[in-house]
Each structure stands twice: as C-alpha cells, then as structure tokens.
Write a protein that holds these residues in place. Structure first.
Motif, PDB file in Angstrom:
ATOM      1  N   LEU A  73       0.887  -1.262   0.115  1.00 47.65           N
ATOM      2  CA  LEU A  73      -0.005   0.136   0.087  1.00 47.65           C
ATOM      3  C   LEU A  73       0.941   1.070  -0.194  1.00 47.65           C
ATOM      4  CD1 LEU A  73      -2.890  -0.920   2.658  1.00 47.65           C
ATOM      5  CD2 LEU A  73      -2.805  -1.375   0.274  1.00 47.65           C
ATOM      6  N   VAL A  74       0.561   2.342  -1.031  1.00 47.80           N
ATOM      7  CA  VAL A  74       1.333   3.588  -1.102  1.00 47.80           C
ATOM      8  C   VAL A  74       0.477   4.604  -0.784  1.00 47.80           C
ATOM      9  CG1 VAL A  74       2.709   4.949  -2.538  1.00 47.80           C
ATOM     10  CG2 VAL A  74       2.750   2.300  -2.787  1.00 47.80           C
ATOM     11  N   GLY A  75       0.655   5.454   0.202  1.00 50.79           N
ATOM     12  CA  GLY A  75      -0.101   6.696   0.371  1.00 50.79           C
ATOM     13  C   GLY A  75       0.137   7.580  -0.817  1.00 50.79           C
ATOM     14  N   MET A  76      -0.890   8.592  -1.074  1.00 49.61           N
ATOM     15  CA  MET A  76      -0.738   9.374  -2.530  1.00 49.61           C
ATOM     16  C   MET A  76      -1.130  10.900  -2.015  1.00 49.61           C
ATOM     17  SD  MET A  76      -2.807   7.315  -5.561  1.00 49.61           S
ATOM     18  CE  MET A  76      -4.035   7.354  -4.772  1.00 49.61           C
ATOM     19  N   TYR A  77      -1.891  11.270  -0.727  1.00 46.90           N
ATOM     20  CA  TYR A  77      -2.324  12.476  -0.609  1.00 46.90           C
ATOM     21  C   TYR A  77      -1.544  13.084   0.679  1.00 46.90           C
ATOM     22  CZ  TYR A  77      -6.436  11.121  -3.380  1.00 46.90           C
ATOM     23  OH  TYR A  77      -7.270  10.755  -4.462  1.00 46.90           O
ATOM     24  N   ASP A  78      -1.138  14.517   0.428  1.00 41.44           N
ATOM     25  CA  ASP A  78      -0.635  15.176   1.397  1.00 41.44           C
ATOM     26  C   ASP A  78       0.641  14.598   2.144  1.00 41.44           C
ATOM     27  OD1 ASP A  78      -0.968  17.887   2.455  1.00 41.44           O
ATOM     28  OD2 ASP A  78      -2.070  17.411   4.130  1.00 41.44           O
ATOM     29  N   THR A  79       0.477  15.033   3.516  1.00 38.97           N
ATOM     30  CA  THR A  79       1.624  14.406   4.212  1.00 38.97           C
ATOM     31  C   THR A  79       1.770  12.915   4.384  1.00 38.97           C
ATOM     32  OG1 THR A  79      -0.078  14.524   6.209  1.00 38.97           O
ATOM     33  CG2 THR A  79       1.328  16.450   5.862  1.00 38.97           C
ATOM     34  N   ALA A  80       0.768  12.304   4.026  1.00 38.77           N
ATOM     35  CA  ALA A  80       0.949  10.591   3.832  1.00 38.77           C
ATOM     36  C   ALA A  80       1.624  10.246   2.580  1.00 38.77           C
ATOM     37  CB  ALA A  80      -0.560  10.025   4.154  1.00 38.77           C
ATOM     38  N   ALA A  81       1.651  10.991   1.700  1.00 39.57           N
ATOM     39  CA  ALA A  81       2.253  10.907   0.165  1.00 39.57           C
ATOM     40  C   ALA A  81       3.611   9.801   0.472  1.00 39.57           C
ATOM     41  CB  ALA A  81       2.420  12.067  -0.565  1.00 39.57           C
ATOM     42  N   MET A  82       3.526   8.707  -0.316  1.00 42.83           N
ATOM     43  CA  MET A  82       4.862   7.898  -0.130  1.00 42.83           C
ATOM     44  C   MET A  82       4.767   7.224   1.126  1.00 42.83           C
ATOM     45  SD  MET A  82       5.577   7.523  -3.109  1.00 42.83           S
ATOM     46  CE  MET A  82       6.842   6.400  -2.924  1.00 42.83           C
ATOM     47  N   LYS A  83       3.952   7.500   2.032  1.00 39.65           N
ATOM     48  CA  LYS A  83       3.834   6.447   3.286  1.00 39.65           C
ATOM     49  C   LYS A  83       3.619   4.979   2.718  1.00 39.65           C
ATOM     50  CE  LYS A  83       3.204   9.192   7.447  1.00 39.65           C
ATOM     51  NZ  LYS A  83       2.386   9.234   8.703  1.00 39.65           N
ATOM     52  N   MET A  84       4.226   3.983   3.249  1.00 37.67           N
ATOM     53  CA  MET A  84       4.016   2.693   2.793  1.00 37.67           C
ATOM     54  C   MET A  84       3.894   1.540   3.853  1.00 37.67           C
ATOM     55  SD  MET A  84       6.436   2.787  -0.670  1.00 37.67           S
ATOM     56  CE  MET A  84       7.989   3.529   0.063  1.00 37.67           C
ATOM     57  N   ALA A  85       3.240   0.271   3.609  1.00 33.79           N
ATOM     58  CA  ALA A  85       3.130  -0.570   4.273  1.00 33.79           C
ATOM     59  C   ALA A  85       2.778  -1.865   3.430  1.00 33.79           C
ATOM     60  CB  ALA A  85       2.205  -0.435   5.446  1.00 33.79           C
ATOM     61  N   LEU A  86       3.389  -2.931   4.064  1.00 34.09           N
ATOM     62  CA  LEU A  86       2.935  -4.306   3.118  1.00 34.09           C
ATOM     63  C   LEU A  86       1.853  -4.789   4.162  1.00 34.09           C
ATOM     64  CD1 LEU A  86       6.533  -5.673   2.773  1.00 34.09           C
ATOM     65  CD2 LEU A  86       4.982  -5.357   0.676  1.00 34.09           C
ATOM     66  N   LEU A  87       0.820  -5.315   3.600  1.00 35.91           N
ATOM     67  CA  LEU A  87      -0.221  -5.941   4.245  1.00 35.91           C
ATOM     68  C   LEU A  87       0.025  -7.266   4.730  1.00 35.91           C
ATOM     69  CD1 LEU A  87      -3.446  -5.503   1.787  1.00 35.91           C
ATOM     70  CD2 LEU A  87      -3.228  -4.429   3.887  1.00 35.91           C
ATOM     71  N   ASP A  88      -0.290  -7.271   5.984  1.00 28.99           N
ATOM     72  CA  ASP A  88      -0.039  -8.646   6.749  1.00 28.99           C
ATOM     73  C   ASP A  88      -1.594  -9.366   6.984  1.00 28.99           C
ATOM     74  OD1 ASP A  88      -1.358  -6.916   8.484  1.00 28.99           O
ATOM     75  OD2 ASP A  88       0.101  -7.096  10.035  1.00 28.99           O
ATOM     76  N   ARG A  89      -2.345  -8.902   6.159  1.00 25.96           N
ATOM     77  CA  ARG A  89      -3.846  -9.524   6.076  1.00 25.96           C
ATOM     78  C   ARG A  89      -4.490  -9.173   4.766  1.00 25.96           C
ATOM     79  NH1 ARG A  89      -4.901  -6.481  11.302  1.00 25.96           N
ATOM     80  NH2 ARG A  89      -2.689  -6.295  11.171  1.00 25.96           N
ATOM     81  N   ASP A  90      -5.587  -9.731   4.486  1.00 25.77           N
ATOM     82  CA  ASP A  90      -6.458  -9.456   3.373  1.00 25.77           C
ATOM     83  C   ASP A  90      -6.998  -8.082   3.759  1.00 25.77           C
ATOM     84  OD1 ASP A  90      -5.528 -11.530   2.115  1.00 25.77           O
ATOM     85  OD2 ASP A  90      -7.474 -12.452   2.145  1.00 25.77           O
ATOM     86  N   ALA A  91      -6.975  -7.245   3.005  1.00 21.41           N
ATOM     87  CA  ALA A  91      -7.697  -5.676   3.383  1.00 21.41           C
ATOM     88  C   ALA A  91      -8.190  -4.673   2.419  1.00 21.41           C
ATOM     89  CB  ALA A  91      -6.801  -5.198   4.476  1.00 21.41           C
ATOM     90  N   ALA A  92      -8.802  -3.745   2.685  1.00 20.71           N
ATOM     91  CA  ALA A  92      -9.282  -2.948   1.616  1.00 20.71           C
ATOM     92  C   ALA A  92      -9.025  -1.476   2.197  1.00 20.71           C
ATOM     93  CB  ALA A  92     -10.894  -2.775   1.762  1.00 20.71           C
ATOM     94  N   PHE A  93      -8.829  -0.347   1.336  1.00 24.55           N
ATOM     95  CA  PHE A  93      -8.337   0.749   1.642  1.00 24.55           C
ATOM     96  C   PHE A  93      -9.101   1.926   1.062  1.00 24.55           C
ATOM     97  CE2 PHE A  93      -6.031  -1.866  -1.222  1.00 24.55           C
ATOM     98  CZ  PHE A  93      -6.071  -0.931  -2.446  1.00 24.55           C
ATOM     99  N   ASN A  94      -8.671   3.274   1.682  1.00 23.72           N
ATOM    100  CA  ASN A  94      -9.500   4.511   0.856  1.00 23.72           C
ATOM    101  C   ASN A  94      -8.934   4.872  -0.382  1.00 23.72           C
ATOM    102  OD1 ASN A  94      -7.364   6.061   1.721  1.00 23.72           O
ATOM    103  ND2 ASN A  94      -8.696   7.035   3.143  1.00 23.72           N
ATOM    104  N   GLN A  95      -9.571   5.977  -1.090  1.00 27.94           N
ATOM    105  CA  GLN A  95      -8.917   6.495  -2.083  1.00 27.94           C
ATOM    106  C   GLN A  95      -7.854   7.275  -2.267  1.00 27.94           C
ATOM    107  OE1 GLN A  95     -11.823   7.189  -0.460  1.00 27.94           O
ATOM    108  NE2 GLN A  95     -11.933   9.224  -0.181  1.00 27.94           N
ATOM    109  N   ALA A  96      -7.148   7.568  -0.857  1.00 25.65           N
ATOM    110  CA  ALA A  96      -5.972   8.001  -0.715  1.00 25.65           C
ATOM    111  C   ALA A  96      -4.482   7.101  -0.866  1.00 25.65           C
ATOM    112  CB  ALA A  96      -5.927   9.038   0.458  1.00 25.65           C
ATOM    113  N   VAL A  97      -4.976   5.805  -0.969  1.00 29.23           N
ATOM    114  CA  VAL A  97      -4.131   4.802  -1.125  1.00 29.23           C
ATOM    115  C   VAL A  97      -4.153   4.042  -2.495  1.00 29.23           C
ATOM    116  CG1 VAL A  97      -3.424   2.735   0.127  1.00 29.23           C
ATOM    117  CG2 VAL A  97      -4.224   4.519   1.482  1.00 29.23           C
TER     118      VAL A  97
END
Length: 395
Positions: A73-97
């Motif tokens: 997962l890669v953040g796209m918006y504002d201060t979270a842009a390019m924050k990243m994490a690997l999913l350790d579970r099946d999951a969903a996410f919002n439009q800023a990711v």
C-alpha cells in the motif's frame, strides 16, 4: 544499472489500483469483518491494526477493493504521500491509497525499498495548492530498476540485516535525546519546587501584565513588519521560520492592546498549549493570535525567572489541568491569569536560579544537537545503502 537488470513501471509489474470509502451514513457498510485502511495508517514495515472495518456490502457498494495479504500500500495524498506498508492480512483501503498486488516474479519488499530510494524525486511530482498530492497515474508510471527475482530477494536480505542495525542505533539515539530533555525537566522541577524559605506566592496576574491579541488575525503580506505566531514559539526559544509579515502602515492601528519588547515572555495558548519563550529581538514585531505576551513587573518578578517558571513541570501541569477543549486543548486567559506562581522575594536569588536554568538548558541543547546529528547520520546512511542497492553496487 547492473547488467541483467531491467526498468519497469509499477503499472507494468502488477495490478495497481486506488481504493474507496463506503458511505459513512450507511450503518450496514461499517463495523464488519474486512479491515479498511486510510493513508495515515501506513506506518511501518507492515500495516497496523486498522481503526475501521467494513462489511462485504460496503465493499460491494463502493470503490473500495479487497487486496490480498502481501500487497503493498502506498499513500498518495498530502503528508501521507509515499508512506508505505505491506499488508499482513487481506484488507481494503480508501481512495488516498494505491494498492499493488503481489506477483510471482516480483518481491514487493524489493519494490518498497526501491520506492524509498527514489522517494525524494517522486515527492517533487506532487501537485496541488492546498494539498500536495500524487495521483494513481503517477504511481503507475513510477519506474524502478528490476533484477531477477533471486537478486531481488538477496538485496532485500542484505538491506534487512543492515537496517536492523540502523534501527538499533536510531532507538539508542532517540532514547538519549529523550533522556536529555527529561534531565532538564527534572532540573526545572527541583529548581522550582519552592520549598526553600524566602519564597512567596501570587497569581500570575498579580505581577504580570497580559497582552492578548487572540481572536484577531492580521492581514498578511509578503514584506513588512515581522509577525510572530504560535508556529514560531517553541519550548524555550523562538524559531524564525515560517516568516510572515503585516504592512508597516497597519502596525500602530493594529497593536492597540500593547507593544511587545525585548525580553517579554511569549506563551502559546493552544496548538500547542504552553510553549514558552522570551522575545529575543529589538526589532519591531507583531504578536499573532494564539499567543499571549507577558510583561513582568521586574521589581517583583524577573522576566527570565518567569520564563523558566512557566516551563517547569509544576506550572506546566497546573496549566494543562486548567486547559479545555476536546480536539485542540487550550487555556482561557482568565484561567491562565489565576495560575499560582511561586518565587523568591530576593531578585538576586531569582537571577541566580534563572542563570542556572539557562546553563542547564544550554547543556540540553548541545546534547540534543549531537543526538539529532547522529539521527541524521543514520538516515543518510540508510539512504546511501538504498542508492547503492538500486545501482547494483550492494554486495
């Protein structure tokens, strides 16, 4: 680039998509079994426990997408842009990711490290006036060097071992940084315990004049008279940045409640609450909202003694105890004025205490500067390792 390596866009490597948010007003979409992440939760090697979960119906009725464990997962918006994490579970996410699904030929741990290596150049591509954002197309078009899978995994293993050592060094430096601050606060707590004979007590308002411009926001200009706001006032000092100004012609008409002078104590009333510093310049300045200027009656209270009194844990605790507000904690002037202030009646004693506190503060600053330097060295070394890794120079 090393022989045998290729250059690929993220969109060519795997399926890349942004997420979505089910309607908040529809209860049936929320509190389900599907973890749902926002960009602010992408903090670390793997995702943390999410704040929210959605239902299968919420997933079906929105743009949210279910990505499998191991996705990046890669953040796209504002201060979270390019924050990243690997999913350790099946999951969903919002439009800023943006989510990147795993593939058999690509180690997403390698992709994550590659993105960290080129993060500065990616951040320069953000666009927007109020927020600096990346969009999904920019994420898909990011190019990374890609060796064969075996080499990807070897590089990840080497980086993991190196970063483990750097993480230990960072934790040690951060602990020392915290210890330096705690040592100074302990000194203040002892210096202002007020247990000695010859100390008196009053309310702040008894011997301190309050100049309060809260609620007023002066129109700002590119040049003119310097404006000091709560963003400039740190604990113990005034930071020059950000630099803001008002028109010289507006100064006297604006500063109708009183004029700040060298040595006055500035106090932030919220965001953050109770930062304290002395005005350190003779230049004409304007004091913005969320700050109170305190002018001590120096026949009774020395300004430098007042500053350290307000910084000391006993008064900080009392001020925060009187603070109000659910989201942003602040203090009303009428409550601040009644905070008790203990002080030696002898001005020479006040002067000596303030001088000793300043010496302890200077010692703390020297230690903090050294430890911040170590933290920067660690960050620089980490970035250097990443650069070498993706230039094919890591052995």
């Amino acid at each position: 680039m090393k022989a045998g390596w290729d250059v690929k866009k993220l969109g060519e490597l795997s399926f890349v998509a942004s997420g979505g948010t089910p309607l908040k007003s529809t209860a049936e979409f929320w509190d389900g079994d599907i973890p749902w992440y926002s960009s602010g939760e992408l903090n670390g090697e793997f995702t943390i426990e999410p704040k929210d979960r959605i239902t299968a119906l919420g997933l079906d009725r929105s743009n949210a997408k279910l990505f499998p464990k191991g996705s990046l997962l890669v953040g796209m918006y504002d201060t979270a842009a390019m924050k990243m994490a690997l999913l350790d579970r099946d999951a969903a996410f919002n439009q800023a990711v943006a989510g990147i699904k795993p593939t058999p030929r690509t180690d997403l741990r390698f992709v994550k490290a590659a993105l960290e290596a080129i993060k500065p150049s990616i951040m320069e591509q953000r666009r927007g006036t109020r927020q600096k954002n990346l969009n999904l197309k920019k994420i898909k078009d990011i190019e990374i060097p890609l060796p064969p899978l075996e080499e990807q995994q070897r590089i990840v293993a080497v980086l993991d071992e190196a970063f483990e050592g750097l993480a230990r060094a960072r934790a040690h430096a951060e602990a020392n940084l915290q210890n330096a601050r705690e040592l100074f606060e302990s000194y203040l707590a002892t210096a202002f315990s007020g247990d000695e004979a010859g100390w008196d007590e009053c309310e702040l308002n008894d011997h301190v004049r309050f100049i309060d411009y809260r609620g007023k926001t002066p129109p700002k200009t590119e040049v003119g008279i310097r404006l000091i706001t709560a963003k400039n006032v740190k604990m113990g000092y005034i930071q020059r940045e950000p630099e803001e100004f008002i028109l010289e012609s507006a100064y006297e008409g604006w500063m109708t409640r009183g004029f700040p002078k060298l040595g006055d104590v500035l106090f932030s009333t919220e965001a953050p609450l109770a930062n304290v510093a002395q005005l350190d310049t003779e230049e004409t300045v304007v004091i913005g909202q969320r700050l109170i200027t305190m002018q001590a009656d120096e026949d009774v209270i020395l300004a430098e003694f007042l500053k350290f009194s307000l910084m000391a844990p006993p008064m900080q605790s009392e001020i925060h105890r009187r603070g109000t507000g659910a989201t942003v904690v602040g203090i009303k002037a009428k409550l601040l004025k009644t905070v008790p202030l203990r002080f030696p009646k002898n001005l020479d004693r006040q002067r000596a205490i303030a001088a000793n506190c300043q010496s302890a503060y200077d010692d703390m600053e020297r230690l903090e500067e050294a430890f911040r330097g170590k933290l920067q060295d660690i960050d620089d070394l980490r970035q250097s390792l990443l650069q070498k890794a993706f230039a094919g120079e890591l052995t």
